[in-house]
Design a protein around this motif. Structure first.
Motif, PDB file in Angstrom:
ATOM      1  N   ARG A   9     -31.619 -24.197  83.878  1.00  0.00           N
ATOM      2  CA  ARG A   9     -32.161 -24.521  85.192  1.00  0.00           C
ATOM      3  C   ARG A   9     -31.039 -25.146  86.017  1.00  0.00           C
ATOM      4  N   LEU A  10     -30.718 -24.510  87.146  1.00  0.00           N
ATOM      5  CA  LEU A  10     -29.671 -25.016  88.035  1.00  0.00           C
ATOM      6  C   LEU A  10     -30.339 -25.544  89.291  1.00  0.00           C
ATOM      7  N   TYR A  11     -30.317 -26.851  89.479  1.00  0.00           N
ATOM      8  CA  TYR A  11     -30.877 -27.459  90.674  1.00  0.00           C
ATOM      9  C   TYR A  11     -29.800 -27.459  91.758  1.00  0.00           C
ATOM     10  N   GLY A  12     -30.098 -26.790  92.867  1.00  0.00           N
ATOM     11  CA  GLY A  12     -29.144 -26.686  93.955  1.00  0.00           C
ATOM     12  C   GLY A  12     -29.720 -25.904  95.110  1.00  0.00           C
ATOM     13  N   VAL A  13     -28.884 -25.642  96.112  1.00  0.00           N
ATOM     14  CA  VAL A  13     -29.297 -24.862  97.278  1.00  0.00           C
ATOM     15  C   VAL A  13     -28.171 -23.902  97.651  1.00  0.00           C
ATOM     16  N   PRO A  14     -28.502 -22.777  98.298  1.00  0.00           N
ATOM     17  CA  PRO A  14     -27.487 -21.768  98.610  1.00  0.00           C
ATOM     18  C   PRO A  14     -26.338 -22.268  99.470  1.00  0.00           C
ATOM     19  N   HIS A  15     -26.609 -23.195 100.388  1.00  0.00           N
ATOM     20  CA  HIS A  15     -25.565 -23.626 101.319  1.00  0.00           C
ATOM     21  C   HIS A  15     -24.770 -24.827 100.812  1.00  0.00           C
ATOM     22  N   SER A  16     -24.944 -25.191  99.549  1.00  0.00           N
ATOM     23  CA  SER A  16     -24.219 -26.316  98.962  1.00  0.00           C
ATOM     24  C   SER A  16     -22.874 -25.877  98.417  1.00  0.00           C
ATOM     25  N   LEU A  17     -21.822 -26.574  98.824  1.00  0.00           N
ATOM     26  CA  LEU A  17     -20.466 -26.247  98.375  1.00  0.00           C
ATOM     27  C   LEU A  17     -20.347 -26.324  96.856  1.00  0.00           C
ATOM     28  N   TYR A  18     -20.822 -27.404  96.276  1.00  0.00           N
ATOM     29  CA  TYR A  18     -20.620 -27.603  94.841  1.00  0.00           C
ATOM     30  C   TYR A  18     -21.585 -26.775  93.998  1.00  0.00           C
ATOM     31  N   THR A  19     -22.784 -26.513  94.528  1.00  0.00           N
ATOM     32  CA  THR A  19     -23.682 -25.608  93.803  1.00  0.00           C
ATOM     33  C   THR A  19     -23.055 -24.227  93.695  1.00  0.00           C
ATOM     34  N   GLY A  20     -22.369 -23.799  94.750  1.00  0.00           N
ATOM     35  CA  GLY A  20     -21.750 -22.478  94.739  1.00  0.00           C
ATOM     36  C   GLY A  20     -20.744 -22.311  93.625  1.00  0.00           C
ATOM     37  N   ILE A  21     -20.031 -23.370  93.292  1.00  0.00           N
ATOM     38  CA  ILE A  21     -19.055 -23.304  92.204  1.00  0.00           C
ATOM     39  C   ILE A  21     -19.754 -23.027  90.885  1.00  0.00           C
ATOM     40  N   ALA A  22     -20.784 -23.805  90.591  1.00  0.00           N
ATOM     41  CA  ALA A  22     -21.515 -23.633  89.338  1.00  0.00           C
ATOM     42  C   ALA A  22     -22.187 -22.279  89.274  1.00  0.00           C
ATOM     43  N   ARG A  23     -22.782 -21.853  90.380  1.00  0.00           N
ATOM     44  CA  ARG A  23     -23.468 -20.563  90.420  1.00  0.00           C
ATOM     45  C   ARG A  23     -22.512 -19.410  90.113  1.00  0.00           C
ATOM     46  N   CYS A  24     -21.330 -19.444  90.722  1.00  0.00           N
ATOM     47  CA  CYS A  24     -20.346 -18.378  90.479  1.00  0.00           C
ATOM     48  C   CYS A  24     -19.945 -18.328  89.010  1.00  0.00           C
ATOM     49  N   TYR A  25     -19.752 -19.494  88.423  1.00  0.00           N
ATOM     50  CA  TYR A  25     -19.354 -19.536  87.017  1.00  0.00           C
ATOM     51  C   TYR A  25     -20.445 -18.956  86.129  1.00  0.00           C
ATOM     52  N   LEU A  26     -21.686 -19.347  86.359  1.00  0.00           N
ATOM     53  CA  LEU A  26     -22.793 -18.836  85.548  1.00  0.00           C
ATOM     54  C   LEU A  26     -22.912 -17.328  85.677  1.00  0.00           C
ATOM     55  N   ARG A  27     -22.745 -16.809  86.879  1.00  0.00           N
ATOM     56  CA  ARG A  27     -22.839 -15.364  87.091  1.00  0.00           C
ATOM     57  C   ARG A  27     -21.688 -14.631  86.413  1.00  0.00           C
ATOM     58  N   THR A  28     -20.492 -15.157  86.556  1.00  0.00           N
ATOM     59  CA  THR A  28     -19.331 -14.514  85.926  1.00  0.00           C
ATOM     60  C   THR A  28     -19.514 -14.411  84.418  1.00  0.00           C
ATOM     61  N   GLN A  29     -20.016 -15.458  83.811  1.00  0.00           N
ATOM     62  CA  GLN A  29     -20.154 -15.507  82.353  1.00  0.00           C
ATOM     63  C   GLN A  29     -21.411 -14.807  81.849  1.00  0.00           C
ATOM     64  N   GLY A  30     -22.308 -14.417  82.753  1.00  0.00           N
ATOM     65  CA  GLY A  30     -23.547 -13.790  82.321  1.00  0.00           C
ATOM     66  C   GLY A  30     -24.506 -14.767  81.658  1.00  0.00           C
ATOM     67  N   ILE A  31     -24.455 -16.030  82.076  1.00  0.00           N
ATOM     68  CA  ILE A  31     -25.323 -17.060  81.511  1.00  0.00           C
ATOM     69  C   ILE A  31     -26.656 -17.047  82.258  1.00  0.00           C
ATOM     70  N   ALA A  32     -27.738 -16.908  81.519  1.00  0.00           N
ATOM     71  CA  ALA A  32     -29.062 -16.836  82.134  1.00  0.00           C
ATOM     72  C   ALA A  32     -29.426 -18.180  82.763  1.00  0.00           C
ATOM     73  N   TYR A  33     -29.834 -18.140  84.025  1.00  0.00           N
ATOM     74  CA  TYR A  33     -30.216 -19.371  84.711  1.00  0.00           C
ATOM     75  C   TYR A  33     -31.238 -19.060  85.797  1.00  0.00           C
TER      76      TYR A  33
END
Length: 377
Positions: A9-33
């Motif tokens: 579970r990733l708590y964040g919002v689309p327009h958040s600078l720091y959420t974007g970093i975590a989101r990109c990493y999870l997507r790159t690695q194929g980690i389900a979230y």
């Protein structure tokens, strides 16, 4: 609360600078979230009491563990082993990836916030829609006003605005030339440096209408990199046969050197002035090991320093978090052999980045129970 499946579970919002970093990493690695907005009841009833302040992103693992901070989220998975490690094998590449991550997550905050809030009237509809989606319509204007008020702490004013914009245009031109030849900063996969840059270059500069249009028209290769970073896995059809490895032999491509020199031109003297401010703070107050860096958990600034950005005098707030980031470079360098350490220091000196390594100061910044604290060394 442990998850019933293997989904984070990733708590964040689309327009958040720091959420974007975590989101990109999870997507790159194929980690389900599953991404969950901060308006979710769980965030208020369970997460906030744990992390002690309203801050994102926050990751909750299927086992119920809580990890706060985008770089900590990356390191959480790196320690477990992932397909595309964010840390290159070469020592110089690793150290530079941290310095570039610092540039993206700290030194580019004025760029991100200037283009979002100084051009607010031109993009009001988009911004209000985004903040309302994340926090509800009733709270959107209040949050936007609070974020807008951060500009002075970041050193954004009428004097620095032209230099901030000149810096952004220079950055776009430099990265556009680099991404014409390489899919990522150091080769075929994103490094910590890529993740650091994607924060401002996606959430603010790659989505908000005014800077995003500028990116698309002036630097289409940069915009394509933003798409690549936010896609699942590695999205590199323009580079057939390039592979997914970092450049061999700890190589630094010639197209990256202008970025390194720009970073050196822009983070100093502000970085050295902020470190000197913290040195004096520690000397005066002598905090105990483990003492929070500020009186209240939500307070991230500990003072204001007189400094300069690209030769323009400016006041800027001091966040001890910057030391938390740059200490990663010190730690990585210490892992190298004496020969490799000397080689890295020589390269940093060539690009004017020697002072980006904080070095031994008798203290550092750690995170304990999700709060930044002073650590005596």
């Amino acid at each position: 609360m442990a998850s019933q499946d293997n989904t984070h579970r990733l708590y964040g919002v689309p327009h958040s600078l720091y959420t974007g970093i975590a989101r990109c990493y999870l997507r790159t690695q194929g980690i389900a979230y599953t991404e969950i907005p901060t308006t979710d009841a769980d965030f208020h009833t369970r997460i906030l009491p744990i992390i002690q302040r309203s801050i994102i992103p926050v990751l909750e693992t299927p086992q119920g563990d809580i990890v706060q901070d985008s770089l900590d989220i990356i390191d959480h998975f790196e320690q477990q082993g992932v397909r595309y490690s964010a840390y290159p094998g070469g020592l110089l590449q690793r150290v530079l990836s941290v310095i570039i991550a610092y540039y993206g997550t700290q030194a580019m905050l004025p760029h991100a916030m200037h283009y979002r809030w100084s051009y607010r009237e031109a993009q009001e509809g988009f911004l209000h829609d985004q903040f309302a989606a994340g926090a509800g319509d009733a709270m959107a204007d209040k949050i936007m006003a609070r974020m807008n008020a951060y500009l002075p702490q970041l050193g954004v004013d009428a004097h620095t605005a032209p230099e901030i914009e000149a810096s952004y245009l220079q950055l776009l031109d430099t990265l556009n030339a680099h991404f014409a030849e390489h899919p990522y900063l150091f080769g075929g996969r994103p490094s910590l440096g890529d993740y650091g840059l994607i924060g401002p270059l996606f959430a603010h500069l790659g989505r908000d209408p005014v800077p995003a249009n500028l990116m698309k028209t002036r630097a289409p290769k940069v915009f394509r990199w933003v798409e690549r970073m936010t896609a699942p896995g590695l999205d590199t059809p323009e580079f057939p046969g390039y592979g997914d490895a970092y450049l061999a032999d700890d190589g630094i491509p010639a197209t990256l050197e202008p970025l390194l020199r720009q970073i050196a031109d822009e983070i100093f003297p502000m970085l050295t002035d902020k470190l000197a401010f913290m040195d004096a703070l520690i000397q005066e107050h002598a905090p105990e090991d483990g003492q929070p860096v500020s009186a209240k958990p939500h307070q991230r600034y500990v003072g204001v320093v007189e400094t300069a950005f690209r030769g323009v005098p400016v006041q800027a707030g001091v966040q001890p978090y910057l030391l938390y980031v740059l200490r990663k470079a010190d730690a990585l360098l210490a892992e190298g052999s004496p020969h490799d350490q000397a080689r890295v220091r020589e390269a940093l000196a060539e690009w004017g980045l020697t002072a980006a390594l904080p070095g031994e100061r008798g203290y550092t910044v750690d995170r304990r129970d999700h709060i930044e604290v002073w650590k005596r060394t």
